[in-house]
Design an enzyme around this catalytic site. Structure first.
Site, PDB file in Angstrom:
ATOM      1  N   GLU A  30      -0.794  -6.208   7.523  1.00  0.00           N
ATOM      2  CA  GLU A  30      -1.280  -5.988   6.156  1.00  0.00           C
ATOM      3  C   GLU A  30      -0.265  -5.096   5.470  1.00  0.00           C
ATOM      4  OE1 GLU A  30      -3.833  -7.445   4.915  1.00  0.00           O
ATOM      5  OE2 GLU A  30      -4.948  -8.088   6.684  1.00  0.00           O
ATOM      6  N   CYS A  67      -2.949  -0.555  -1.315  1.00  0.00           N
ATOM      7  CA  CYS A  67      -2.041  -1.706  -1.223  1.00  0.00           C
ATOM      8  C   CYS A  67      -2.414  -2.790  -2.228  1.00  0.00           C
ATOM      9  CB  CYS A  67      -2.008  -2.252   0.197  1.00  0.00           C
ATOM     10  SG  CYS A  67      -3.631  -2.471   0.908  1.00  0.00           S
ATOM     11  N   GLY A 117       0.660  -1.092   6.653  1.00  0.00           N
ATOM     12  CA  GLY A 117       1.646  -0.120   6.191  1.00  0.00           C
ATOM     13  C   GLY A 117       2.673  -0.783   5.307  1.00  0.00           C
ATOM     14  N   SER A 118       3.883  -0.247   5.317  1.00  0.00           N
ATOM     15  CA  SER A 118       4.915  -0.743   4.405  1.00  0.00           C
ATOM     16  C   SER A 118       5.469  -2.094   4.850  1.00  0.00           C
ATOM     17  CB  SER A 118       6.046   0.276   4.307  1.00  0.00           C
ATOM     18  OG  SER A 118       6.662   0.431   5.561  1.00  0.00           O
ATOM     19  N   GLU A 134       6.532  -1.641  -5.201  1.00  0.00           N
ATOM     20  CA  GLU A 134       5.279  -0.914  -4.999  1.00  0.00           C
ATOM     21  C   GLU A 134       5.555   0.584  -5.161  1.00  0.00           C
ATOM     22  OE1 GLU A 134       3.652  -0.976  -0.929  1.00  0.00           O
ATOM     23  OE2 GLU A 134       1.722  -1.443  -1.829  1.00  0.00           O
ATOM     24  N   LYS A 182      -2.726   4.111  16.787  1.00  0.00           N
ATOM     25  CA  LYS A 182      -1.888   5.232  16.337  1.00  0.00           C
ATOM     26  C   LYS A 182      -2.144   5.524  14.860  1.00  0.00           C
ATOM     27  CE  LYS A 182       1.997   5.854  14.506  1.00  0.00           C
ATOM     28  NZ  LYS A 182       1.686   7.032  13.643  1.00  0.00           N
TER      29      LYS A 182
END
Ligand code: NAI
Ligand code: MG
Length: 484
Positions: A258, A292, A236-237, A389, A184
């Protein structure tokens, strides 16, 4: 005003053949979503509509997982490994042949400078397929036991900052190890994944080995919760990563996650300052800071801080911000209105908490989403801009007096994805690297990537590794449990 101005050098859009509508890629074909819903993807540099793509829901995810399971059971798991490798080589070569088209579509959909999509994203994505193609028929010699087995069907969810590259990080090792996938893409950057679906068709990849379902977080959650997937691979987050970890906790599904980062970039007094400045610029302004592993906390030894900052500001004044399709552009558009709001919101807390903001004098385009390259000095460890972040072109600067203070400050974070060390002394670099709690540590460079090198984090930066032999392990039945 310098004596010589850059003339515009726009890349042509003509090579990008973006269709007005895309379906979901399931079972080797583009199909309409069962409920017929779609959503728009825009160019964040202009806010122009690029295309409408299918919105996949639970029933579409179910169809995709069924197709991946059938392809796994009937074809992919039975195919000799050497043959699997051939498909991966073929995909890699087609990506190279269509590299210019991929770069243009990536830049239009994401907002990143064409120079970066052309020179980094697309070549590295192809490199991941080449690298993993080589592994496909050598798994039994790689220390995974004499008969390493794939997991089965893998659900993969990727973010918008490196759309095609994250797809390659996910799909190449999964297929090399003998799994089939449902992927996705992120909602703001689906187009290169759909172009990749065409590449799968062009390569004659058996139907159902790769399925691509576009949609949003609800689509992603349906994939994570589907009972017939064996693994979730997510980038992602941290917030969504934690939600995924919770929802698979009572299942047999394994996971690689990750997640976020707040990397320390340490500049010691004996560093080559001009080189360090280039590394700082690359560390935080590459890809608009939507990285990231961005070097978002600059930690400088106090006695060289003034010199570093003076040179850094001078260098920042040379950053060209604007049209991502211009080959001269260094800093492109922020990927979405939501991300721009987030950058603005967290940066404002820097002002409110007493840090000093500085940006060069840049003229931002009036349409689209933009943020100037920005640094904050006088930052302390308790400031939000030192802890969270920001995921944008915003650098927080702290200082240290002794090397042990540098390490303490660097490790004072909930993250641990990457770090940078700038010093002329090899012994000091090794001393620091040993103590930094980060998955990737760069010495006298920053943001360098290679498919053979494992990548991943400590603490809340995630679980498991991607890339190299370590990444491959996460896609094999006997090894994947170490990732959970
Ligand atoms: P996100 O984590 O919400 O989105 C990443 C992917 O996960 C997208 O494909 C999204 O559709 C999907 N997703 C969202 N909710 C999900 C759920 N409940 N279950 C399964 N999949 C789900 O990230 P977002 O909202 O785009 O960005 C928010 C912040 O996250 C950024 O400001 C940045 O700080 C951070 N981020 C970090 C990334 C990294 O590589 N470390 C990448 C993207 C965002
Ligand atoms: Mg877009």
């Amino acid at each position: 005003m310098s004596d010589f101005e850059y003339a515009n050098a726009p890349e042509s859009k003509a090579i990008a053949n973006i269709a007005p509508n895309y379906g979901l890629f399931i079972g080797g074909k583009f199909v309409d979503p069962k409920k017929g819903k779609s959503f728009s993807t825009i160019n964040p540099a202009t806010e122009e509509l690029l295309s409408k793509v299918g919105y996949g829901d639970k029933s579409d995810i179910d169809a995709a997982v069924r197709s991946a399971r059938a392809a796994y059971t009937k074809i992919w798991s039975k195919m000799p490994a050497k043959e699997r490798g051939k498909y991966l080589y073929r995909i890699a070569r087609i990506m190279q042949e269509r590299a210019r088209e991929f770069a243009v579509v990536e830049t239009l959909d994401n907002g990143k400078p064409i120079r970066e999509s052309r020179d980094t994203d697309i070549p590295l994505a192809a490199a991941h397929f080449f690298y993993h193609a080589g592994w496909a028929d050598k798994l039994e010699y790689a220390g995974f036991g004499s008969k390493p087995k794939p997991l089965g069907v893998v659900g993969q969810i990727i973010p918008w900052n490196f759309p095609l590259l994250m797809l390659a990080w996910k799909i190449a090792p999964a297929l090399a190890a003998g799994n089939t996938v449902v992927l996705k893409p992120a909602e703001t950057t689906p187009l290169t994944a759909l172009l990749f679906a065409e590449v799968c068709q062009q390569a004659g990849l058996p139907d159902g080995v790769v399925n691509i379902v576009t949609g949003d977080g609800i689509t992603g959650a349906a994939l994570v919760n589907h009972p017939d997937i064996n693994k979730v691979a997510f980038t992602g987050s941290t917030e969504v990563g934690k939600a995924i970890a919770r929802s698979i906790s009572a299942t047999k599904k394994s996971a690689t996650l990750e997640l976020g980062g707040k990397a320390a970039n340490l500049v010691f007094e004996d560093a080559a300052i001009d080189e360090a400045v280039e590394g700082i610029i690359n560390g935080i302004f590459f890809n608009q800071g939507h990285v990231c592993c961005a070097g978002s906390r600059l930690i400088i030894q106090e006695n060289v801080a003034d010199e570093v900052l003076e040179k850094l500001k001078k260098r920042m004044s040379l950053i060209r911000v604007g049209d991502p399709m211009d080959k001269n552009t260094d800093l492109g558009a922020i990927n979405s209105k939501e991300q721009l709001n987030k950058i603005e919101e967290i940066s404002k807390t820097g002002d409110a908490e007493g840090a000093n903001r500085w940006s060069p004098d840049v003229k931002l385009p009036t349409k689209g989403f933009w943020y100037p390259p920005t640094i904050f000095t006088g930052v302390t460890q308790s400031h939000r801009i030192a802890r969270e972040e920001i995921f944008g072109p915003v650098l927080s600067v702290l200082t240290f007096r002794t090397p042990s203070e540098a390490i303490e400050k660097a490790n004072n974070t909930m993250y641990g994805l990457s770090a940078g060390i700038w010093s002329d002394k090899g012994a000091k670099v090794l001393w620091a690297a040993k103590q930094l709690k980060a998955g990737v540590i760069w010495s006298n460079t920053f943001n360098k990537f290679d498919p053979a090198s494992p990548f991943g984090g400590y603490k809340e930066s995630g679980w498991g590794r991607e890339g190299g032999r370590h990444g491959l392990a996460g896609y094999l039945a006997s090894e994947a449990k170490v990732n959970k």
